[in-house]
Design an enzyme around this catalytic site. Sequence first.
Site, short mmCIF file in Angstrom:
data_model
loop_
_atom_site.label_atom_id
_atom_site.label_comp_id
_atom_site.label_asym_id
_atom_site.label_seq_id
_atom_site.Cartn_x
_atom_site.Cartn_y
_atom_site.Cartn_z
N GLU A 363 26.39 39.81 30.44
CA GLU A 363 27.28 39.37 31.46
C GLU A 363 28.54 38.60 30.74
OE1 GLU A 363 26.19 38.26 35.27
OE2 GLU A 363 23.93 38.82 34.83
N SER A 366 30.02 35.19 24.62
CA SER A 366 30.56 33.81 24.38
C SER A 366 32.26 33.95 24.06
CB SER A 366 29.90 33.00 23.27
OG SER A 366 28.71 32.71 23.83
#
Length: 379
Positions: A363, A366
Amino acid sequence: MDFGLNENQKMIAQMVRDFTEKEVKPYLNQWDADEYFPVETMKKLGELGLLGIYIPEEYGGSGFSYDEYVTALIELGKVCGGLGLSVAAHNSLCTGHIYYHGSEEQKRKYLPKLASGEFIGAWGLTEPNTGSDAMRMKTTAKKEGNEWVINGAKNWITHGLSGDVAVVLVRTGELLDSRGITAFIIEKGTPGFSAVKIKDKLGVRASETAELIFDNVRVPEENVIGEVGMGFIQAMQILDGGRISIAALSCGVARGAYEASVKYAKEREQFGKPIGQFQAIGFKLADMATEVEAAELLTFQAAYLKNNKQPLTRQGAYAKYYASEVAVKCGNEAVQIMGGYGYTKEYPAEKFLRDAKLMTIGEGTSEIQKLVISREILK
């Protein structure tokens, strides 16, 4: 501001703890070893109301807020990141997309089944050659009469095999056109719609991952979610909420690793005393405790914004980025604290570390979260 859990959160936390003690912990290592997705266990979570936790009661859901949802995911993550990931993907992505953007007819048709666990949900945006670069997706849909014909593939899809219904983002316009992508609901068993399991994952092995394949899949017009061409915009809104899910799950994995480390540090003795009494170990525990608390505060802050329908793109990215990195750090420190034992499957540290790594990727990596944050800062 009240930083304590409300009564519903306390009830849900205890319910999940009781459930995982009986239904998850005894099978945890076997599911991990076999890469087995426990569908029946997932459906039991539906019976408890955890697969439609923020869906209103009128659509068969539990009618709670994102506070209760975050609490449930933290408790699941403390025990099994894989099962927690499945609950997160089912709720935030598939079920959430239909709830927030579907027609009234679509909501009444699918949400009660998804919320109860009768249906398991999948959601497809990523493709074999497009991850963060979703605007270049190659899966297409062409209009033929009252149907759309879909061809292409989606990759890294949670519940791709076991899912009864999938929300899939497909290109219906020109390449790189943000209004050229449309969301479709596709049911399992539709001719031409198949899936292949992805095996040998590092972690979250109790969560099923698959490649979806579309070979002239015919989908009726009524299965289009919202307006044609608005799928990408819908997806970005869904991912804002989805980042809270991964942040919550990351907090759970981090806290699980931390609590296991504290327990070990109290029991393991070297040089005549528990290792927790050595400053080197004590300082590690202090860092872990502080960072887990900070991650949870960021996550509940994002949940507050979600509950109150306020913009949350930056805060969701804060929470997802920080919490996922903390999860990896806590997993790594847990292995270090447990030493040789931490490197074996006899102790939970190595699984926490393996499960945590996915949180920094799924999703939105980083790096993508930092891109989102920096863009928000510079607006």
